[in-house]
Design an enzyme around this catalytic site. Structure first.
Site, PDB file in Angstrom:
ATOM      1  N   HIS A   1      -3.825   3.694   1.981  1.00  0.00           N
ATOM      2  CA  HIS A   1      -2.368   3.823   1.879  1.00  0.00           C
ATOM      3  C   HIS A   1      -1.841   2.791   0.905  1.00  0.00           C
ATOM      4  O   HIS A   1      -2.426   1.726   0.721  1.00  0.00           O
ATOM      5  CB  HIS A   1      -1.693   3.710   3.250  1.00  0.00           C
ATOM      6  CG  HIS A   1      -1.848   2.367   3.892  1.00  0.00           C
ATOM      7  ND1 HIS A   1      -0.987   1.336   3.650  1.00  0.00           N
ATOM      8  CD2 HIS A   1      -2.761   1.897   4.759  1.00  0.00           C
ATOM      9  CE1 HIS A   1      -1.359   0.277   4.335  1.00  0.00           C
ATOM     10  NE2 HIS A   1      -2.448   0.592   5.027  1.00  0.00           N
TER      11      HIS A   1
ATOM     12  N   ASP B   1       1.598   1.805   0.835  1.00  0.00           N
ATOM     13  CA  ASP B   1       2.809   1.130   1.278  1.00  0.00           C
ATOM     14  C   ASP B   1       2.468  -0.128   2.066  1.00  0.00           C
ATOM     15  O   ASP B   1       1.312  -0.382   2.392  1.00  0.00           O
ATOM     16  CB  ASP B   1       3.643   2.068   2.136  1.00  0.00           C
ATOM     17  CG  ASP B   1       2.961   2.395   3.461  1.00  0.00           C
ATOM     18  OD1 ASP B   1       1.728   2.506   3.474  1.00  0.00           O
ATOM     19  OD2 ASP B   1       3.660   2.524   4.478  1.00  0.00           O
TER      20      ASP B   1
ATOM     21  N   ASP C   1      -3.207  -6.115   2.381  1.00  0.00           N
ATOM     22  CA  ASP C   1      -3.169  -4.809   3.034  1.00  0.00           C
ATOM     23  C   ASP C   1      -4.337  -3.970   2.520  1.00  0.00           C
ATOM     24  O   ASP C   1      -5.479  -4.390   2.630  1.00  0.00           O
ATOM     25  CB  ASP C   1      -1.820  -4.141   2.755  1.00  0.00           C
ATOM     26  CG  ASP C   1      -1.402  -3.175   3.840  1.00  0.00           C
ATOM     27  OD1 ASP C   1      -2.274  -2.650   4.537  1.00  0.00           O
ATOM     28  OD2 ASP C   1      -0.199  -2.933   3.989  1.00  0.00           O
TER      29      ASP C   1
ATOM     30  N   GLU D   1       1.427   4.959   5.511  1.00  0.00           N
ATOM     31  CA  GLU D   1       0.383   4.961   6.531  1.00  0.00           C
ATOM     32  C   GLU D   1       0.858   5.429   7.896  1.00  0.00           C
ATOM     33  O   GLU D   1       0.063   5.836   8.732  1.00  0.00           O
ATOM     34  CB  GLU D   1      -0.230   3.559   6.671  1.00  0.00           C
ATOM     35  CG  GLU D   1       0.716   2.536   7.278  1.00  0.00           C
ATOM     36  CD  GLU D   1       0.087   1.170   7.403  1.00  0.00           C
ATOM     37  OE1 GLU D   1      -0.952   1.041   8.069  1.00  0.00           O
ATOM     38  OE2 GLU D   1       0.647   0.230   6.827  1.00  0.00           O
ATOM     39  N   GLU D   2       2.153   5.393   8.137  1.00  0.00           N
ATOM     40  CA  GLU D   2       2.661   5.759   9.449  1.00  0.00           C
ATOM     41  C   GLU D   2       2.902   7.248   9.617  1.00  0.00           C
ATOM     42  O   GLU D   2       3.095   7.725  10.718  1.00  0.00           O
ATOM     43  CB  GLU D   2       3.969   5.011   9.753  1.00  0.00           C
ATOM     44  CG  GLU D   2       3.754   3.561  10.138  1.00  0.00           C
ATOM     45  CD  GLU D   2       3.602   2.646   8.937  1.00  0.00           C
ATOM     46  OE1 GLU D   2       4.095   2.995   7.844  1.00  0.00           O
ATOM     47  OE2 GLU D   2       2.964   1.602   9.085  1.00  0.00           O
TER      48      GLU D   2
END
Length: 110
Positions: A42, A44, A74, A108-109
């Protein structure tokens, strides 16, 4: 990512999942249909509440030998390694049995 993949001659498409949320899918074709290898990361980073950080989360700060900053560790390295994997496979003319896909997800959510 798309500009780099385009320059390398690797097919990449963009898909908008929501306003301001663009996903990228790249593919190296394999010889056989069926199984595929998906490299997924991801792009973000989650929101940061400055009150919960020991330093300003919106700056890159080195403190006690550690790098602090929103999104600093991240999935950026994972995404770069996956990009380099596709580029290396293409440049080295590796014969793939099945497709290798790179999916860079905008969120990612969701």
């Amino acid at each position: 990512l798309k500009a780099i993949l385009d320059k390398e001659g690797i097919e990449a498409k963009l898909y908008t999942s929501a306003p301001g949320k663009v996903n990228l899918l790249a593919r190296l074709k394999g010889r056989k249909p069926g199984g595929k290898l998906l490299l997924l990361h991801h792009m973000d980073v989650v929101p940061a509440d400055p009150a919960r950080w020991p330093v300003d989360p919106f700056s890159a700060t080195v403190k006690d030998g550690l790098l602090y900053g929103r999104g600093a560790v991240d999935m950026k390295t994972t995404g770069i390694l996956q990009l380099l994997t596709l580029i290396t496979l293409k440049r080295e003319k590796v014969i793939l049995e099945h497709d290798v896909l790179l999916l860079a997800s905008a969120d990612e959510e969701s």
